[in-house]
Write a protein that holds these residues in place. Structure first.
Motif, PDB file in Angstrom:
ATOM      1  N   ILE A 206       0.875  -1.177   0.000  1.00 27.47           N
ATOM      2  CA  ILE A 206       0.000   0.000   0.000  1.00 27.47           C
ATOM      3  C   ILE A 206       0.910   1.225   0.000  1.00 27.47           C
ATOM      4  O   ILE A 206       1.728   1.385   0.909  1.00 27.47           O
ATOM      5  N   ILE A 207       0.783   2.075  -0.995  1.00 29.81           N
ATOM      6  CA  ILE A 207       1.688   3.207  -1.153  1.00 29.81           C
ATOM      7  C   ILE A 207       0.954   4.522  -0.915  1.00 29.81           C
ATOM      8  O   ILE A 207      -0.069   4.798  -1.549  1.00 29.81           O
ATOM      9  N   TYR A 208       1.471   5.322   0.010  1.00 28.12           N
ATOM     10  CA  TYR A 208       0.907   6.651   0.279  1.00 28.12           C
ATOM     11  C   TYR A 208       1.368   7.631  -0.803  1.00 28.12           C
ATOM     12  O   TYR A 208       2.480   7.523  -1.322  1.00 28.12           O
ATOM     13  N   ARG A 209       0.490   8.609  -1.093  1.00 28.75           N
ATOM     14  CA  ARG A 209       0.831   9.610  -2.102  1.00 28.75           C
ATOM     15  C   ARG A 209       0.060  10.900  -1.826  1.00 28.75           C
ATOM     16  O   ARG A 209      -1.171  10.886  -1.732  1.00 28.75           O
ATOM     17  N   PRO A 210       0.763  12.037  -1.653  1.00 24.80           N
ATOM     18  CA  PRO A 210       0.072  13.323  -1.538  1.00 24.80           C
ATOM     19  C   PRO A 210      -0.380  13.771  -2.933  1.00 24.80           C
ATOM     20  O   PRO A 210       0.390  14.360  -3.697  1.00 24.80           O
ATOM     21  N   ALA A 211      -1.624  13.475  -3.271  1.00 25.06           N
ATOM     22  CA  ALA A 211      -2.116  13.672  -4.637  1.00 25.06           C
ATOM     23  C   ALA A 211      -1.941  15.111  -5.131  1.00 25.06           C
ATOM     24  O   ALA A 211      -1.631  15.341  -6.302  1.00 25.06           O
ATOM     25  N   GLY A 212      -2.121  16.083  -4.231  1.00 25.66           N
ATOM     26  CA  GLY A 212      -2.081  17.483  -4.638  1.00 25.66           C
ATOM     27  C   GLY A 212      -0.732  17.977  -5.143  1.00 25.66           C
ATOM     28  O   GLY A 212      -0.645  19.022  -5.787  1.00 25.66           O
ATOM     29  N   LYS A 213       0.347  17.223  -4.874  1.00 23.52           N
ATOM     30  CA  LYS A 213       1.679  17.634  -5.306  1.00 23.52           C
ATOM     31  C   LYS A 213       1.952  17.295  -6.769  1.00 23.52           C
ATOM     32  O   LYS A 213       2.967  17.668  -7.326  1.00 23.52           O
ATOM     33  N   PHE A 214       1.004  16.566  -7.409  1.00 25.21           N
ATOM     34  CA  PHE A 214       1.256  16.081  -8.762  1.00 25.21           C
ATOM     35  C   PHE A 214       0.134  16.483  -9.713  1.00 25.21           C
ATOM     36  O   PHE A 214      -1.023  16.627  -9.318  1.00 25.21           O
ATOM     37  N   SER A 215       0.509  16.640 -10.995  1.00 21.55           N
ATOM     38  CA  SER A 215      -0.482  16.985 -12.014  1.00 21.55           C
ATOM     39  C   SER A 215      -1.348  15.763 -12.309  1.00 21.55           C
ATOM     40  O   SER A 215      -0.961  14.628 -12.000  1.00 21.55           O
ATOM     41  N   PRO A 216      -2.523  15.951 -12.914  1.00 23.44           N
ATOM     42  CA  PRO A 216      -3.366  14.800 -13.264  1.00 23.44           C
ATOM     43  C   PRO A 216      -2.644  13.775 -14.140  1.00 23.44           C
ATOM     44  O   PRO A 216      -2.827  12.569 -13.957  1.00 23.44           O
ATOM     45  N   VAL A 217      -1.813  14.239 -15.059  1.00 22.15           N
ATOM     46  CA  VAL A 217      -1.072  13.322 -15.927  1.00 22.15           C
ATOM     47  C   VAL A 217      -0.060  12.514 -15.116  1.00 22.15           C
ATOM     48  O   VAL A 217       0.054  11.292 -15.269  1.00 22.15           O
ATOM     49  N   GLU A 218       0.673  13.201 -14.229  1.00 24.14           N
ATOM     50  CA  GLU A 218       1.649  12.507 -13.375  1.00 24.14           C
ATOM     51  C   GLU A 218       0.959  11.479 -12.475  1.00 24.14           C
ATOM     52  O   GLU A 218       1.440  10.360 -12.302  1.00 24.14           O
ATOM     53  N   LEU A 219      -0.169  11.873 -11.933  1.00 25.33           N
ATOM     54  CA  LEU A 219      -0.907  10.983 -11.032  1.00 25.33           C
ATOM     55  C   LEU A 219      -1.451   9.775 -11.794  1.00 25.33           C
ATOM     56  O   LEU A 219      -1.414   8.641 -11.298  1.00 25.33           O
ATOM     57  N   SER A 220      -1.942  10.015 -12.990  1.00 27.49           N
ATOM     58  CA  SER A 220      -2.462   8.927 -13.813  1.00 27.49           C
ATOM     59  C   SER A 220      -1.368   7.914 -14.153  1.00 27.49           C
ATOM     60  O   SER A 220      -1.578   6.700 -14.053  1.00 27.49           O
ATOM     61  N   ASP A 221      -0.196   8.421 -14.527  1.00 28.13           N
ATOM     62  CA  ASP A 221       0.932   7.532 -14.849  1.00 28.13           C
ATOM     63  C   ASP A 221       1.356   6.731 -13.621  1.00 28.13           C
ATOM     64  O   ASP A 221       1.675   5.536 -13.712  1.00 28.13           O
ATOM     65  N   TRP A 222       1.373   7.412 -12.462  1.00 29.65           N
ATOM     66  CA  TRP A 222       1.758   6.750 -11.210  1.00 29.65           C
ATOM     67  C   TRP A 222       0.771   5.635 -10.862  1.00 29.65           C
ATOM     68  O   TRP A 222       1.163   4.533 -10.473  1.00 29.65           O
ATOM     69  N   LEU A 223      -0.520   5.901 -11.024  1.00 26.59           N
ATOM     70  CA  LEU A 223      -1.547   4.906 -10.721  1.00 26.59           C
ATOM     71  C   LEU A 223      -1.449   3.702 -11.666  1.00 26.59           C
ATOM     72  O   LEU A 223      -1.683   2.561 -11.249  1.00 26.59           O
ATOM     73  N   GLU A 224      -1.100   3.950 -12.931  1.00 28.46           N
ATOM     74  CA  GLU A 224      -0.923   2.852 -13.882  1.00 28.46           C
ATOM     75  C   GLU A 224       0.222   1.936 -13.433  1.00 28.46           C
ATOM     76  O   GLU A 224       0.108   0.704 -13.465  1.00 28.46           O
ATOM     77  N   GLU A 225       1.330   2.571 -13.032  1.00 30.40           N
ATOM     78  CA  GLU A 225       2.474   1.785 -12.567  1.00 30.40           C
ATOM     79  C   GLU A 225       2.108   0.998 -11.317  1.00 30.40           C
ATOM     80  O   GLU A 225       2.464  -0.179 -11.169  1.00 30.40           O
ATOM     81  N   LEU A 226       1.389   1.649 -10.419  1.00 30.81           N
ATOM     82  CA  LEU A 226       0.944   1.010  -9.179  1.00 30.81           C
ATOM     83  C   LEU A 226       0.068  -0.210  -9.505  1.00 30.81           C
ATOM     84  O   LEU A 226       0.261  -1.300  -8.963  1.00 30.81           O
ATOM     85  N   HIS A 227      -0.877  -0.001 -10.394  1.00 29.30           N
ATOM     86  CA  HIS A 227      -1.826  -1.053 -10.746  1.00 29.30           C
ATOM     87  C   HIS A 227      -1.129  -2.222 -11.428  1.00 29.30           C
ATOM     88  O   HIS A 227      -1.477  -3.386 -11.184  1.00 29.30           O
ATOM     89  N   ASN A 228      -0.159  -1.929 -12.254  1.00 29.97           N
ATOM     90  CA  ASN A 228       0.575  -2.992 -12.954  1.00 29.97           C
ATOM     91  C   ASN A 228       1.318  -3.917 -11.987  1.00 29.97           C
ATOM     92  O   ASN A 228       1.596  -5.072 -12.305  1.00 29.97           O
ATOM     93  N   GLN A 229       1.661  -3.377 -10.817  1.00 26.08           N
ATOM     94  CA  GLN A 229       2.385  -4.169  -9.821  1.00 26.08           C
ATOM     95  C   GLN A 229       1.472  -4.727  -8.730  1.00 26.08           C
ATOM     96  O   GLN A 229       1.943  -5.316  -7.755  1.00 26.08           O
ATOM     97  N   ASN A 230       0.167  -4.531  -8.906  1.00 25.70           N
ATOM     98  CA  ASN A 230      -0.805  -4.961  -7.894  1.00 25.70           C
ATOM     99  C   ASN A 230      -0.561  -4.312  -6.543  1.00 25.70           C
ATOM    100  O   ASN A 230      -0.724  -4.927  -5.490  1.00 25.70           O
ATOM    101  N   PHE A 231      -0.130  -3.038  -6.575  1.00 25.51           N
ATOM    102  CA  PHE A 231      -0.017  -2.227  -5.373  1.00 25.51           C
ATOM    103  C   PHE A 231      -1.310  -1.413  -5.239  1.00 25.51           C
ATOM    104  O   PHE A 231      -2.070  -1.275  -6.200  1.00 25.51           O
ATOM    105  N   TYR A 232      -1.523  -0.845  -4.048  1.00 23.47           N
ATOM    106  CA  TYR A 232      -2.755  -0.107  -3.792  1.00 23.47           C
ATOM    107  C   TYR A 232      -2.444   1.282  -3.237  1.00 23.47           C
ATOM    108  O   TYR A 232      -1.556   1.433  -2.391  1.00 23.47           O
TER     109      TYR A 232
END
Length: 321
Positions: A91-117
């Protein structure tokens, strides 16, 4: 089983929380820390590992920080690169407000690919320039909602002050959040009040309550106690005196932690709200790390004794069926 337990609102979820090594730590030392972490946790019966995103919260208060702030390595990078052989969900914490929607979307894709939450948290200071609001962040995450779960943070101290934590929780639930990890619990009354008001609000709106995961942390010294209070964790005066007067503050805090966990277990079972515990280990002292392992083992056994947490063989039997 973490995903299934959250989606089915099963009680007895057990997590363990860590912070990554500090920026500037040599690669060799990072690898050594990771290996020791893996060795310690391999023997624990936990459902997932929480890896925090460490932020400088100095702007939140005028009080001097008891320990100097040091940037930590990126939690996703540390977990994916160094903890891959630890075969439990992350489970990975992330301060969403520090990142742009594109950055956040890319991060979530990477997270999902590794079955992280993910767990989205707020920005480190009220005046921090927000690039993506929490509702926007939840909307970006929603494309993964069928195969993932997303968590958020709940703060009993905030509820004691503002009396609206139940409303905040319900608002985040409407955005897809299904479980909440609390700030470290030392004030039982504060934690119980959040649960009491949450149950009332859910009953009034005829909705099922989310899973609430209480964070439990050992305190190994008077300075650690001071730091906890700096972070906004409320330690009742009588508890504070017990710790300060104890011959062994760490040993005393372990007993207090186990007592708190036991009381919260009974309280939540009586109210039929799904719950669990997150044992936090953010200290660097070996004794405090070992104390956290002892707490995790103790809480895990307590949950099994109360019939809340299934033993591994029960799950295996379920899968076979």
């Amino acid at each position: 089983m973490f995903l299934e337990k959250i989606k089915s609102a099963e009680s007895g979820v057990l997590l363990y929380g860590i912070t990554p090594p500090k920026v500037g730590t040599t690669p060799e030392r990072v690898a050594e820390i990771a290996q020791k972490t893996i060795e310690r946790l391999t023997t624990l019966d936990i459902d997932a590992l929480v890896v925090y995103d460490v932020q400088d919260e100095s702007a939140r208060t005028k009080e001097e920080r008891p320990f100097p702030f040091l940037n930590a390595l990126d939690p996703l990078e540390f977990a994916s690169t160094h903890l891959g052989s630890l075969n439990i969900p992350k489970i990975i914490y992330r301060p969403a407000g520090k990142f742009s929607p594109v950055e956040l979307s890319d991060w979530l894709e990477e997270l999902h690919n590794q079955n992280f939450y993910p767990v989205f948290v707020g920005v480190p200071a009220p005046d921090y320039p927000v690039k993506t609001s929490l509702p926007e962040a939840y909307e970006i995450w929603s494309r993964h909602q069928d195969t993932s779960v997303i968590g958020a943070v709940t703060i009993p101290e905030r509820h004691n002050l503002l009396k609206d934590e139940d409303a905040r929780i319900l608002d985040k639930m409407s955005s897809g959040v299904s479980y909440f990890i609390s700030q470290c619990i030392f004030n039982l009354d504060y934690a119980k009040q959040v649960i009491e008001d949450l149950v009332i609000s859910c009953t009034e709106k005829n909705i099922s309550p989310p899973t609430v995961i209480f964070t439990i942390t050992a305190c190994g010294s008077a300075k650690t106690l001071q730091f906890m209070e700096w972070l906004g964790i409320h330690v009742p005066d009588e508890l504070k005196e017990e710790l300060k007067k104890s011959d062994d503050i760490l040993e005393k805090s372990v007993k207090i932690c186990l007592d708190i966990a036991s009381e919260l277990t009974t309280f939540c079972m009586e109210r039929s709200i799904p719950f669990g515990f997150n044992i936090e280990s953010v200290a660097i002292r070996k004794a405090e790390i070992e104390a956290s392992i002892s707490i995790a083992e103790g809480i895990g056994q307590m949950l099994k004794d109360k019939g809340v947490r299934k033993v591994a063989k029960d799950y295996e039997a379920q899968v076979v069926k």
